[in-house]
Design a protein around this motif. Structure first.
Motif: not given
Ligand code: NAI
Length: 314
Positions: A33-44
């Motif tokens: 994702d262009i927004e790194p926090s979105q990736v970690s949030n998505a995994l959670k």
């Protein structure tokens, strides 16, 4: 079980759903994702959703929650996420410029055989793939929300998409338990929204014309037509409701033409009709209760998906 790698670009609602569906069939998935926090949030979010699905007996596939989650990785580099991927599913914002930019980036990072597939709901594939070097490997695989329970996927090729890319996409979709349909050419709205908008237009005319309340018009689907359509489409309904399609048309063509001739023009979706429908819908489901109602919907769709799967196994 699959060992191929899938790249997911965009980790919002749809990107997360695709990641879970691919992992449930054993594919290795990397989300960018262009927004790194979105990736970690998505995994959670994915982890907690997989646990909830397992607790409610709705987890797809035969792998455990841990095994499915272990197949899903996140990356802050598109290059890394797409390296070695045989299939990439793009799930970014529904904006033409964003799709154009993302597709031109994605094609730089994939191997010769990779398929570049978009989740686009409305933008036609020719609008964002025309000038790409790998445009013959691009198409749309449009899911229905929520994709975890509603398995339909519309595959929409651009005029230049290779038949082999379409065929391979169909096979991949079937391998993950989705139900693909292939449009032979792109048309605005694809199939789902063309049919959905035809229904919306008539529902609107019936309420605006003072024939039914908003609540009752929805019941026509939820307690009537929709029950059939969960199992068979309108053409099969016709075929079964007489001695086959020919006999149905001999009996009913005149009345179909008569009713269709009475439909009137496309509604404008403005003015007093709009106000009335908004008022009735807001009274039925207040805006602060939408999330609750979405969960109510998803629980029922999950139960229906399970029922359909169980019936197919019999
Ligand atoms: P969303 O807004 O939940 O997620 C979009 C994600 O894309 C965000 O995480 C955002 O950070 C990321 N993103 C934006 N620009 C990017 C870029 N340049 N590179 C990488 N990531 C980027 O959107 P949603 O609902 O998941 O929709 C995604 C696609 O799926 C859209 O094309 C939409 O039309 C389609 N779709 C949506 C459905 C729905 O009901 N939400 C149903 C079927 C298709």
């Amino acid at each position: 079980m699959e060992s191929q790698k899938i790249g997911i670009v965009g980790s919002g609602l749809i990107g997360r759903s695709w990641a879970m569906i691919f992992a449930s069939a054993g594919y290795s998935v990397t989300i960018f994702d262009i927004e790194p926090s979105q990736v970690s949030n998505a995994l959670k979010l994915i982890k907690s959703q997989l646990e909830e699905l397992s607790e409610s007996g709705m987890l797809r596939g035969t792998l455990s929650v841990e095994a499915q989650f272990a197949l899903i990785k996140g990356s802050n580099s598109m290059e890394e996420a797409l390296a070695g991927a045989s299939f990439v599913q793009e799930c970014v914002f529904e904006k033409l410029e964003v799709k154009q930019k993302v597709f031109s980036e994605m094609e730089q990072y994939v191997g010769d055989d990779a398929i570049l597939s978009s989740s686009s709901s409305c933008i036609m594939p020719s609008q964002f793939t025309e000038n790409l070097k790998r445009r013959n490997q691009c198409l749309i695989s449009h899911p229905i929300n929520p994709p975890y329970y509603a398995p339909l996927v519309e595959i929409i090729p651009a005029p230049w998409t290779d038949q082999s890319a379409i065929d391979r996409t169909r096979t991949i979709m079937e391998s993950i338990g989705q139900v693909p349909v292939t449009l032979k050419k792109e048309v605005p709205g694809f199939a789902v929204n063309r049919i959905q908008y035809a229904i919306i237009a008539e529902v609107w005319r019936l309420v605006e014309g003072g024939v039914l309340s908003a609540d009752d018009v929805d019941k026509v689907m939820s307690a009537g037509l929709g029950l059939r359509y969960a199992f068979l489409g309108p053409l099969e309904v016709m075929h079964l409701n007489a001695e086959g399609m020919q006999s149905y048309m001999e009996r009913y063509t005149q009345s179909i033409e008569h009713v269709l001739g009475n439909f009137g023009p496309t509604p404008t979706f403005t003015g007093s009709g709009l106000e009335q429908i908004i008022k009735e819908m807001d009274a039925k489901i207040p805006l602060d209760k939408l999330e609750e109602r979405r969960q109510w919907r998803d629980t029922r769709l999950a139960a229906l998906a399970k029922l359909k799967r169980d019936l197919e196994r019999e």
